[in-house]
Design a protein around this motif. Structure first.
Motif, short mmCIF file in Angstrom:
data_model
loop_
_atom_site.label_atom_id
_atom_site.label_comp_id
_atom_site.label_asym_id
_atom_site.label_seq_id
_atom_site.Cartn_x
_atom_site.Cartn_y
_atom_site.Cartn_z
N ALA A 60 -5.67 29.40 2.73
CA ALA A 60 -5.40 30.07 3.99
C ALA A 60 -3.89 30.05 4.16
CB ALA A 60 -6.09 29.35 5.14
N ARG A 61 -3.34 30.98 4.95
CA ARG A 61 -1.88 31.05 4.98
C ARG A 61 -1.37 31.81 6.17
NH1 ARG A 61 -5.21 35.06 4.25
NH2 ARG A 61 -4.43 36.94 3.27
N GLN A 62 -0.19 31.39 6.61
CA GLN A 62 0.56 32.20 7.55
C GLN A 62 1.18 33.34 6.75
OE1 GLN A 62 3.27 29.17 9.11
NE2 GLN A 62 2.17 29.23 11.06
N CYS A 63 1.46 34.43 7.43
CA CYS A 63 2.06 35.59 6.78
C CYS A 63 3.44 35.23 6.24
CB CYS A 63 2.16 36.74 7.78
SG CYS A 63 2.82 38.26 7.09
N GLY A 64 3.70 35.59 4.99
CA GLY A 64 5.01 35.37 4.39
C GLY A 64 5.16 34.07 3.64
N CYS A 65 4.05 33.45 3.28
CA CYS A 65 4.10 32.15 2.61
C CYS A 65 3.87 32.21 1.11
CB CYS A 65 3.09 31.19 3.24
SG CYS A 65 3.58 30.63 4.87
N LEU A 100 -1.16 27.19 3.80
CA LEU A 100 0.28 27.39 3.57
C LEU A 100 0.94 27.83 4.86
CD1 LEU A 100 0.04 29.38 0.21
CD2 LEU A 100 0.20 26.90 0.53
N LYS A 101 2.03 27.17 5.18
CA LYS A 101 2.77 27.50 6.39
C LYS A 101 4.24 27.57 6.06
CE LYS A 101 3.75 22.91 8.21
NZ LYS A 101 5.11 23.21 8.59
N GLY A 102 5.03 27.94 7.04
CA GLY A 102 6.48 27.99 6.86
C GLY A 102 7.17 28.25 8.18
N ARG A 103 8.44 27.95 8.20
CA ARG A 103 9.23 28.25 9.39
C ARG A 103 9.21 29.76 9.62
NH1 ARG A 103 14.34 24.72 7.36
NH2 ARG A 103 13.46 22.64 7.69
N PHE A 121 1.06 22.52 3.96
CA PHE A 121 2.48 22.29 3.69
C PHE A 121 3.28 23.58 3.75
CE2 PHE A 121 0.51 23.08 -0.41
CZ PHE A 121 1.42 23.88 -1.08
N ASP A 122 4.61 23.42 3.81
CA ASP A 122 5.55 24.54 3.90
C ASP A 122 5.83 25.06 2.50
OD1 ASP A 122 7.75 26.23 4.17
OD2 ASP A 122 8.59 25.07 5.82
N SER A 123 5.11 26.10 2.11
CA SER A 123 5.26 26.68 0.77
C SER A 123 6.50 27.55 0.65
CB SER A 123 4.02 27.50 0.41
OG SER A 123 3.83 28.56 1.34
N VAL A 124 7.05 28.00 1.77
CA VAL A 124 8.26 28.82 1.71
C VAL A 124 9.45 27.95 1.28
CG1 VAL A 124 9.76 30.42 2.96
CG2 VAL A 124 7.32 30.33 3.50
N ARG A 125 9.57 26.81 1.90
CA ARG A 125 10.65 25.88 1.53
C ARG A 125 10.46 25.33 0.13
NH1 ARG A 125 11.21 21.35 5.87
NH2 ARG A 125 13.07 20.84 4.67
N LEU A 126 9.23 25.07 -0.25
CA LEU A 126 8.94 24.46 -1.54
C LEU A 126 9.06 25.47 -2.68
CD1 LEU A 126 8.25 21.61 -2.41
CD2 LEU A 126 5.83 22.19 -2.23
N GLY A 127 8.69 26.71 -2.43
CA GLY A 127 8.71 27.73 -3.48
C GLY A 127 7.39 27.76 -4.25
N THR A 128 7.19 28.83 -4.99
CA THR A 128 5.91 29.05 -5.68
C THR A 128 5.60 27.98 -6.71
OG1 THR A 128 6.09 31.44 -5.35
CG2 THR A 128 4.59 30.69 -7.07
N GLU A 129 6.52 27.74 -7.65
CA GLU A 129 6.24 26.81 -8.75
C GLU A 129 5.96 25.40 -8.24
OE1 GLU A 129 8.75 29.03 -8.76
OE2 GLU A 129 7.88 30.39 -10.25
N LYS A 130 6.77 24.92 -7.31
CA LYS A 130 6.58 23.57 -6.79
C LYS A 130 5.32 23.48 -5.93
CE LYS A 130 11.38 22.11 -7.09
NZ LYS A 130 12.60 21.72 -6.34
N SER A 131 4.98 24.57 -5.25
CA SER A 131 3.73 24.59 -4.48
C SER A 131 2.53 24.47 -5.42
CB SER A 131 3.63 25.86 -3.65
OG SER A 131 4.61 25.89 -2.65
#
Length: 195
Positions: free
Chosen positions: A6-11, A112-115, A167-177
């Motif tokens: 599940a995800r917020q838009c833009g994650c 997945l979330k993000g600022r 967790f904040d997948s935007v800050r973490l990035g794809t590979e680290k997520s």
């Protein structure tokens, strides 16, 4: 193993899902591919609203929810999706997957979330639109997902108690997520079924 995202838009859920599918060599289902599966199985007519994410009529939702403590009334589409997937291994983005497959012992559910500002920038870059247009997309999509999830599950979308990982997948990035999700799966000791 089934991984629901599940995800917020833009994650970046689609990129993360694709990489997880490659890593574990299991199918990756999005709205579009699940819609095609439903069409092929002849059950699309029963799931049309479920796939289209039409705006929920708030009055109709409130009336249908009255006096029904046993769960949502709109479960037919959820049951059909559960039957379509069965015990197969896969990754599913959206579609209330964390709720539908909550009884599977091999479920890994992710939110997945993000600022907001980071997500708006991500959407602007991905869609090639202005920040103002991206902000409207983010707000509209997130609002739609809140109502959609409540309508089908009677649960609050994004409530961390309903997911294994949030967790904040935007800050973490794809590979680290992807690595974080993989580490969690390894920690649980979940193994792929042998073909």
């Amino acid at each position: 193993m089934i991984i629901t995202i599940a995800r917020q838009c833009g994650c970046g859920a689609l990129h993360i899902g694709e990489q997880l599918a490659a890593r574990y060599d299991i199918p990756f289902y999005t709205r579009k591919s699940l819609l095609e599966m439903a069409r092929a199985k002849g059950v699309l007519a029963e799931m049309d609203d479920f796939f289209e994410e039409r705006p929920v009529d708030e009055l109709q939702f409130a009336i249908s929810a009255l006096g029904h403590d046993e769960g949502p009334l709109h479960s037919r589409a959820l049951d059909i999706l559960s039957d379509m997937i069965g015990q197969s291994e896969c990754i599913i983005v959206g579609r209330c997957g964390n709720y539908i497959f909550r009884h599977r012992s091999d479920l890994v559910s992710v939110f997945l979330k993000g600022r907001e500002a980071d997500r708006i920038r991500a959407v602007a870059a991905e869609e090639g639109v202005t920040p103002r247009k991206a902000a409207a997309i983010v707000h509209d999509m997130d609002d739609s997902r809140v109502r959609y999830h409540m309508y089908y599950t009677h649960l609050q979308w994004g409530n961390s108690a309903d997911y294994d990982l949030c967790f904040d997948s935007v800050r973490l990035g794809t590979e680290k997520s992807v690595a974080l999700i993989g580490q969690y799966i390894e920690g649980l000791g979940i193994r792929r079924k042998e073909a």
